[in-house]
Design a protein around this motif. Structure first.
Motif, PDB file in Angstrom:
ATOM      1  N   VAL A 208      28.281  -7.499  33.994  1.00  0.00           N
ATOM      2  CA  VAL A 208      27.766  -6.214  34.456  1.00  0.00           C
ATOM      3  C   VAL A 208      26.451  -5.952  33.742  1.00  0.00           C
ATOM      4  O   VAL A 208      26.404  -5.876  32.510  1.00  0.00           O
ATOM      5  CB  VAL A 208      28.773  -5.076  34.163  1.00  0.00           C
ATOM      6  CG1 VAL A 208      28.243  -3.761  34.703  1.00  0.00           C
ATOM      7  CG2 VAL A 208      30.138  -5.395  34.768  1.00  0.00           C
ATOM      8  N   THR A 209      25.363  -5.815  34.499  1.00  0.00           N
ATOM      9  CA  THR A 209      24.038  -5.656  33.900  1.00  0.00           C
ATOM     10  C   THR A 209      23.453  -4.285  34.235  1.00  0.00           C
ATOM     11  O   THR A 209      23.851  -3.638  35.195  1.00  0.00           O
ATOM     12  CB  THR A 209      23.076  -6.751  34.378  1.00  0.00           C
ATOM     13  OG1 THR A 209      22.720  -6.527  35.749  1.00  0.00           O
ATOM     14  CG2 THR A 209      23.704  -8.128  34.240  1.00  0.00           C
ATOM     15  N   TRP A 210      22.483  -3.873  33.422  1.00  0.00           N
ATOM     16  CA  TRP A 210      21.866  -2.551  33.569  1.00  0.00           C
ATOM     17  C   TRP A 210      20.389  -2.674  33.243  1.00  0.00           C
ATOM     18  O   TRP A 210      20.027  -3.202  32.198  1.00  0.00           O
ATOM     19  CB  TRP A 210      22.554  -1.579  32.601  1.00  0.00           C
ATOM     20  CG  TRP A 210      22.105  -0.149  32.676  1.00  0.00           C
ATOM     21  CD1 TRP A 210      20.944   0.371  32.161  1.00  0.00           C
ATOM     22  CD2 TRP A 210      22.799   0.952  33.266  1.00  0.00           C
ATOM     23  NE1 TRP A 210      20.875   1.726  32.402  1.00  0.00           N
ATOM     24  CE2 TRP A 210      22.005   2.115  33.074  1.00  0.00           C
ATOM     25  CE3 TRP A 210      24.032   1.073  33.921  1.00  0.00           C
ATOM     26  CZ2 TRP A 210      22.403   3.374  33.532  1.00  0.00           C
ATOM     27  CZ3 TRP A 210      24.418   2.330  34.376  1.00  0.00           C
ATOM     28  CH2 TRP A 210      23.610   3.461  34.176  1.00  0.00           C
TER      29      TRP A 210
ATOM     30  N   PHE B  99      11.456  10.092  37.542  1.00  0.00           N
ATOM     31  CA  PHE B  99      12.772   9.545  37.857  1.00  0.00           C
ATOM     32  C   PHE B  99      13.196   8.476  36.852  1.00  0.00           C
ATOM     33  O   PHE B  99      14.362   8.415  36.449  1.00  0.00           O
ATOM     34  CB  PHE B  99      12.780   8.985  39.283  1.00  0.00           C
ATOM     35  CG  PHE B  99      12.692  10.051  40.326  1.00  0.00           C
ATOM     36  CD1 PHE B  99      13.829  10.720  40.747  1.00  0.00           C
ATOM     37  CD2 PHE B  99      11.479  10.414  40.867  1.00  0.00           C
ATOM     38  CE1 PHE B  99      13.757  11.714  41.683  1.00  0.00           C
ATOM     39  CE2 PHE B  99      11.389  11.418  41.807  1.00  0.00           C
ATOM     40  CZ  PHE B  99      12.528  12.075  42.224  1.00  0.00           C
ATOM     41  N   VAL B 100      12.270   7.635  36.464  1.00  0.00           N
ATOM     42  CA  VAL B 100      12.595   6.599  35.477  1.00  0.00           C
ATOM     43  C   VAL B 100      13.022   7.242  34.165  1.00  0.00           C
ATOM     44  O   VAL B 100      14.041   6.854  33.567  1.00  0.00           O
ATOM     45  CB  VAL B 100      11.400   5.651  35.256  1.00  0.00           C
ATOM     46  CG1 VAL B 100      11.715   4.658  34.138  1.00  0.00           C
ATOM     47  CG2 VAL B 100      11.065   4.904  36.538  1.00  0.00           C
ATOM     48  N   LEU B 101      12.282   8.235  33.710  1.00  0.00           N
ATOM     49  CA  LEU B 101      12.610   8.885  32.442  1.00  0.00           C
ATOM     50  C   LEU B 101      13.894   9.693  32.534  1.00  0.00           C
ATOM     51  O   LEU B 101      14.703   9.709  31.593  1.00  0.00           O
ATOM     52  CB  LEU B 101      11.446   9.774  31.996  1.00  0.00           C
ATOM     53  CG  LEU B 101      10.152   9.028  31.635  1.00  0.00           C
ATOM     54  CD1 LEU B 101       9.016  10.002  31.371  1.00  0.00           C
ATOM     55  CD2 LEU B 101      10.374   8.127  30.426  1.00  0.00           C
ATOM     56  N   ALA B 102      14.121  10.363  33.657  1.00  0.00           N
ATOM     57  CA  ALA B 102      15.352  11.135  33.825  1.00  0.00           C
ATOM     58  C   ALA B 102      16.566  10.222  33.827  1.00  0.00           C
ATOM     59  O   ALA B 102      17.656  10.600  33.389  1.00  0.00           O
ATOM     60  CB  ALA B 102      15.295  11.943  35.116  1.00  0.00           C
ATOM     61  N   SER B 103      16.374   9.016  34.305  1.00  0.00           N
ATOM     62  CA  SER B 103      17.495   8.079  34.426  1.00  0.00           C
ATOM     63  C   SER B 103      17.702   7.240  33.171  1.00  0.00           C
ATOM     64  O   SER B 103      18.851   6.966  32.790  1.00  0.00           O
ATOM     65  CB  SER B 103      17.250   7.151  35.621  1.00  0.00           C
ATOM     66  OG  SER B 103      18.295   6.228  35.782  1.00  0.00           O
ATOM     67  N   ASN B 104      16.602   6.832  32.517  1.00  0.00           N
ATOM     68  CA  ASN B 104      16.739   5.775  31.510  1.00  0.00           C
ATOM     69  C   ASN B 104      15.904   5.966  30.249  1.00  0.00           C
ATOM     70  O   ASN B 104      15.639   4.984  29.541  1.00  0.00           O
ATOM     71  CB  ASN B 104      16.346   4.429  32.153  1.00  0.00           C
ATOM     72  CG  ASN B 104      17.295   4.018  33.254  1.00  0.00           C
ATOM     73  OD1 ASN B 104      18.457   3.781  33.012  1.00  0.00           O
ATOM     74  ND2 ASN B 104      16.777   3.961  34.470  1.00  0.00           N
ATOM     75  N   SER B 105      15.507   7.174  29.924  1.00  0.00           N
ATOM     76  CA  SER B 105      14.646   7.352  28.751  1.00  0.00           C
ATOM     77  C   SER B 105      15.326   6.876  27.470  1.00  0.00           C
ATOM     78  O   SER B 105      14.688   6.277  26.593  1.00  0.00           O
ATOM     79  CB  SER B 105      14.220   8.812  28.617  1.00  0.00           C
ATOM     80  OG  SER B 105      15.350   9.659  28.469  1.00  0.00           O
TER      81      SER B 105
ATOM     82  N   HIS C  10      17.652   4.511  27.187  1.00  0.00           N
ATOM     83  CA  HIS C  10      17.716   3.045  27.193  1.00  0.00           C
ATOM     84  C   HIS C  10      16.362   2.444  26.808  1.00  0.00           C
ATOM     85  O   HIS C  10      16.305   1.407  26.156  1.00  0.00           O
ATOM     86  CB  HIS C  10      18.126   2.541  28.578  1.00  0.00           C
ATOM     87  CG  HIS C  10      19.468   3.034  29.029  1.00  0.00           C
ATOM     88  ND1 HIS C  10      19.627   4.184  29.747  1.00  0.00           N
ATOM     89  CD2 HIS C  10      20.710   2.531  28.839  1.00  0.00           C
ATOM     90  CE1 HIS C  10      20.909   4.385  30.000  1.00  0.00           C
ATOM     91  NE2 HIS C  10      21.585   3.393  29.464  1.00  0.00           N
ATOM     92  N   MET C  11      15.285   3.108  27.226  1.00  0.00           N
ATOM     93  CA  MET C  11      13.948   2.583  26.977  1.00  0.00           C
ATOM     94  C   MET C  11      13.535   2.698  25.511  1.00  0.00           C
ATOM     95  O   MET C  11      12.469   2.222  25.133  1.00  0.00           O
ATOM     96  CB  MET C  11      12.932   3.299  27.876  1.00  0.00           C
ATOM     97  CG  MET C  11      13.098   2.957  29.351  1.00  0.00           C
ATOM     98  SD  MET C  11      12.225   4.121  30.452  1.00  0.00           S
ATOM     99  CE  MET C  11      10.541   3.924  29.897  1.00  0.00           C
ATOM    100  N   GLN C  12      14.380   3.319  24.688  1.00  0.00           N
ATOM    101  CA  GLN C  12      14.114   3.410  23.254  1.00  0.00           C
ATOM    102  C   GLN C  12      15.120   2.610  22.427  1.00  0.00           C
ATOM    103  O   GLN C  12      14.936   2.457  21.220  1.00  0.00           O
ATOM    104  CB  GLN C  12      14.167   4.875  22.820  1.00  0.00           C
ATOM    105  CG  GLN C  12      13.155   5.758  23.526  1.00  0.00           C
ATOM    106  CD  GLN C  12      13.313   7.225  23.169  1.00  0.00           C
ATOM    107  OE1 GLN C  12      13.254   7.589  22.005  1.00  0.00           O
ATOM    108  NE2 GLN C  12      13.530   8.061  24.170  1.00  0.00           N
ATOM    109  N   ALA C  13      16.163   2.108  23.067  1.00  0.00           N
ATOM    110  CA  ALA C  13      17.207   1.390  22.346  1.00  0.00           C
ATOM    111  C   ALA C  13      16.742  -0.043  22.057  1.00  0.00           C
ATOM    112  O   ALA C  13      16.221  -0.725  22.947  1.00  0.00           O
ATOM    113  CB  ALA C  13      18.494   1.371  23.158  1.00  0.00           C
TER     114      ALA C  13
ATOM    115  N   LEU D  61      14.152  -6.231  27.835  1.00  0.00           N
ATOM    116  CA  LEU D  61      12.989  -6.022  28.693  1.00  0.00           C
ATOM    117  C   LEU D  61      11.828  -6.908  28.254  1.00  0.00           C
ATOM    118  O   LEU D  61      11.094  -7.454  29.090  1.00  0.00           O
ATOM    119  CB  LEU D  61      12.591  -4.549  28.677  1.00  0.00           C
ATOM    120  CG  LEU D  61      13.560  -3.600  29.405  1.00  0.00           C
ATOM    121  CD1 LEU D  61      13.255  -2.145  29.054  1.00  0.00           C
ATOM    122  CD2 LEU D  61      13.495  -3.807  30.910  1.00  0.00           C
ATOM    123  N   GLY D  62      11.678  -7.072  26.939  1.00  0.00           N
ATOM    124  CA  GLY D  62      10.631  -7.973  26.456  1.00  0.00           C
ATOM    125  C   GLY D  62      10.850  -9.393  26.932  1.00  0.00           C
ATOM    126  O   GLY D  62       9.908 -10.078  27.336  1.00  0.00           O
TER     127      GLY D  62
END
Length: 324
Positions: free
Chosen positions: A173-175, A222-228, A230-233, A240-241
């Protein structure tokens, strides 16, 4: 489809369960919630009359011993009468620290032990296992094994966990994983793990955040509302890198736009959305989970439902076709 919010009442979930029941959508998913526990939520939805296939993507290991996890999964399958994809993951190291006193020294070892115990219990046989992090000397008994199928999932972001999924899981299961990354990194690692264990390569389920473009909508919102978060974890930034999506030198809104450009977040008109979903199919994804969390947070559940209906219709899943 993913329930695009953390439910506070069972009736909030019923329209989304009904959409699965009445369309060609395959399964209703929910991630870990610290409000209403997903196992109980889905069982309550079944009790309200919507007995649909369910997916847990993913529930966090530190919250429960693998015996309780296996028991809850089997109970859910019996309550719904439908198959369950039960995804597990270790969670962030800070979460492990908060509940266990210290993070797992080896994430992969902890996951391997957890999955070994859960699978053993779900087989119906007694489990006699001593591990570094988890031990079990028990069985669930013959009555609890009489249920619809359960497939064990593992939350996968990076190659090490992908290889382990190939060895011990039925589903990865990926995210937030771009299609090209799944094809070029995750699938080969899973294949390697499966070959080493002498078993079939697991299925891939990709949680795909998506929003339809409209005149009043900015993709960054929308990206920030959904995944902000995750984008700092660290583990997501590392994944992502590896996928070629470097966010390190960008401010939040520029990073959000980069996420959409990379395909980690699908945004556009209906034709662009369908094309993006086709890229996941071409990458070997077996089940695509539509994640409308960003739409729901910014415009409400009805707007998320409206986008879901349009996307389902566009991909030919607006009604159930016999035999599929």
């Amino acid at each position: 489809m993913l329930v695009p919010f953390l439910p506070r009442r069972t009736e909030q979930v019923l329209p989304f369960a009904a959409l699965v029941e009445w369309t060609g959508a395959a399964r209703l998913w929910q991630g870990q919630s610290l409000l209403m526990e997903p196992f109980q939520t889905f069982s309550a939805v079944a009790g309200a009359g919507f007995r649909v296939p369910t997916g847990l993507g993913v529930t966090l290991m530190p919250l429960r011993h693998p015996f309780e996890a296996a028991h809850k999964v089997k109970t859910l399958a019996m309550a719904t009468g439908k198959d369950v994809v039960a995804g597990f993951g270790p969670g962030a190291k800070t979460f492990q620290q908060s509940l266990l006193g210290a993070p797992y020294r080896s994430q992969l070892t902890a996951v391997r032990e957890y999955m070994t115990v859960v699978r053993g219990l779900l087989s119906g046989d007694p489990v006699d296992f001593d591990g570094t992090y988890y031990s079990c000397h028990a069985g669930m008994g013959p009555v609890t094994v009489m249920s619809p199928p359960v497939r064990l999932g593992l939350g996968v972001l990076r190659p090490g966990m992908a290889r382990l999924a190939g060895e011990v899981a039925d589903v990865a299961v990926t995210w937030l994983t771009p299609a090209a990354y799944l094809d070029g990194v995750v699938r080969p690692a899973m294949r390697e793990g499966a070959e080493s264990a002498g078993r079939s390569v697991p299925r891939i389920t990709a949680m795909v955040p998506v929003a339809l473009e409209r005149a009043d909508r900015d993709v960054s919102d929308f990206v920030l509302a959904s995944n902000s978060a995750h984008m700092q974890a660290p583990h997501y930034l590392d994944m992502l890198g590896k996928a070629g999506v470097d966010l390190s030198e960008l401010d939040q809104r520029a990073a959000a736009r980069r996420m959409a450009e990379s395909g980690a977040f699908l945004f556009g008109n209906i034709d662009q959305i369908v094309k993006g979903l086709d890229e996941y199919r071409d990458a070997g994804v077996d089940e695509i989970v539509l994640n409308l969390t960003g739409v729901c947070r910014l415009h409400g559940a009805n707007a998320a439902m409206d986008d879901l209906k349009k996307i389902l219709a566009a991909v030919g899943a607006d009604r159930r076709d016999s035999g599929e």
